[in-house]
Design a protein around this motif. Structure first.
Motif, PDB file in Angstrom:
ATOM      1  N   VAL A  75      11.428 -19.780 -31.103  1.00 49.40           N
ATOM      2  CA  VAL A  75      10.206 -19.524 -31.884  1.00 49.40           C
ATOM      3  C   VAL A  75       9.945 -18.029 -31.977  1.00 49.40           C
ATOM      4  CG1 VAL A  75       7.700 -19.886 -31.946  1.00 49.40           C
ATOM      5  CG2 VAL A  75       9.219 -21.769 -31.309  1.00 49.40           C
ATOM      6  N   ILE A  76      10.100 -17.328 -30.864  1.00 47.97           N
ATOM      7  CA  ILE A  76       9.892 -15.880 -30.836  1.00 47.97           C
ATOM      8  C   ILE A  76      10.897 -15.182 -31.743  1.00 47.97           C
ATOM      9  CG2 ILE A  76      10.003 -13.821 -29.366  1.00 47.97           C
ATOM     10  CD1 ILE A  76       9.005 -15.740 -27.063  1.00 47.97           C
ATOM     11  N   ALA A  78      12.425 -16.396 -34.337  1.00 52.08           N
ATOM     12  CA  ALA A  78      12.110 -16.686 -35.743  1.00 52.08           C
ATOM     13  C   ALA A  78      11.030 -15.749 -36.260  1.00 52.08           C
ATOM     14  CB  ALA A  78      11.681 -18.137 -35.899  1.00 52.08           C
ATOM     15  N   SER A  79      10.088 -15.381 -35.425  1.00 52.73           N
ATOM     16  CA  SER A  79       9.023 -14.475 -35.866  1.00 52.73           C
ATOM     17  C   SER A  79       9.473 -13.022 -35.890  1.00 52.73           C
ATOM     18  CB  SER A  79       7.792 -14.623 -34.974  1.00 52.73           C
ATOM     19  OG  SER A  79       8.052 -14.117 -33.680  1.00 52.73           O
ATOM     20  N   HIS A  80      10.594 -12.695 -35.250  1.00 53.52           N
ATOM     21  CA  HIS A  80      11.129 -11.329 -35.241  1.00 53.52           C
ATOM     22  C   HIS A  80      12.059 -11.043 -36.413  1.00 53.52           C
ATOM     23  CE1 HIS A  80       9.624 -10.805 -31.182  1.00 53.52           C
ATOM     24  NE2 HIS A  80       9.960  -9.540 -31.260  1.00 53.52           N
ATOM     25  N   ASN A  84      11.636 -13.175 -42.423  1.00 52.78           N
ATOM     26  CA  ASN A  84      10.629 -14.183 -42.170  1.00 52.78           C
ATOM     27  C   ASN A  84       9.246 -13.747 -42.641  1.00 52.78           C
ATOM     28  OD1 ASN A  84       9.980 -16.740 -41.217  1.00 52.78           O
ATOM     29  ND2 ASN A  84       9.244 -15.924 -39.306  1.00 52.78           N
ATOM     30  N   ASP A  85       8.997 -12.459 -42.733  1.00 56.92           N
ATOM     31  CA  ASP A  85       7.671 -11.969 -43.098  1.00 56.92           C
ATOM     32  C   ASP A  85       7.300 -12.313 -44.537  1.00 56.92           C
ATOM     33  OD1 ASP A  85       7.990  -8.938 -41.166  1.00 56.92           O
ATOM     34  OD2 ASP A  85       7.329 -10.928 -40.585  1.00 56.92           O
TER      35      ASP A  85
END
Length: 105
Positions: A75-76, A78-80, A84-85
């Protein structure tokens, strides 16, 4: 100071953590065959080189960052990821700052 620490139980766990760390921008230079008894991988916040230890994760209770599972690290990671932004289909024109000025030369 580490940001995260992840317990490693076998080569599969090691490879999973290394792949996720690489997607987060960490240098992926460690190989399980050279450190087969690794028990913990540390992902530092102050550099992109991963540290490791042969001691169990319980030895680092309260030290060196937050304990995360491989699932939490997914999960971490994927947000990095950069894409994804805004996603790859987001128009490039909308990524330009409104404060940016263009000049004819």
């Amino acid at each position: 100071m580490s940001e995260f620490k992840v317990a490693v139980n076998n080569e599969s766990d090691f490879n999973s953590v290394m792949a996720l760390a690489e997607s987060m921008g960490y240098y992926n230079g460690l190989e399980f065959k050279y450190i087969p008894n690794v028990k913990v991988l540390f992902l530092p916040s102050d550099c992109k080189h991963i540290s490791w230890s042969h001691r169990g994760i319980e030895k680092y209770k309260g030290k060196y960052g937050k304990v995360v599972s491989i699932e939490e690290l997914k999960v971490i990671a994927a947000s990095h990821r950069i894409d994804n932004d805004m996603g790859d289909d987001f128009p490039i024109e909308n990524r330009i700052s409104p404060l940016c000025k263009s000049k004819d030369v």
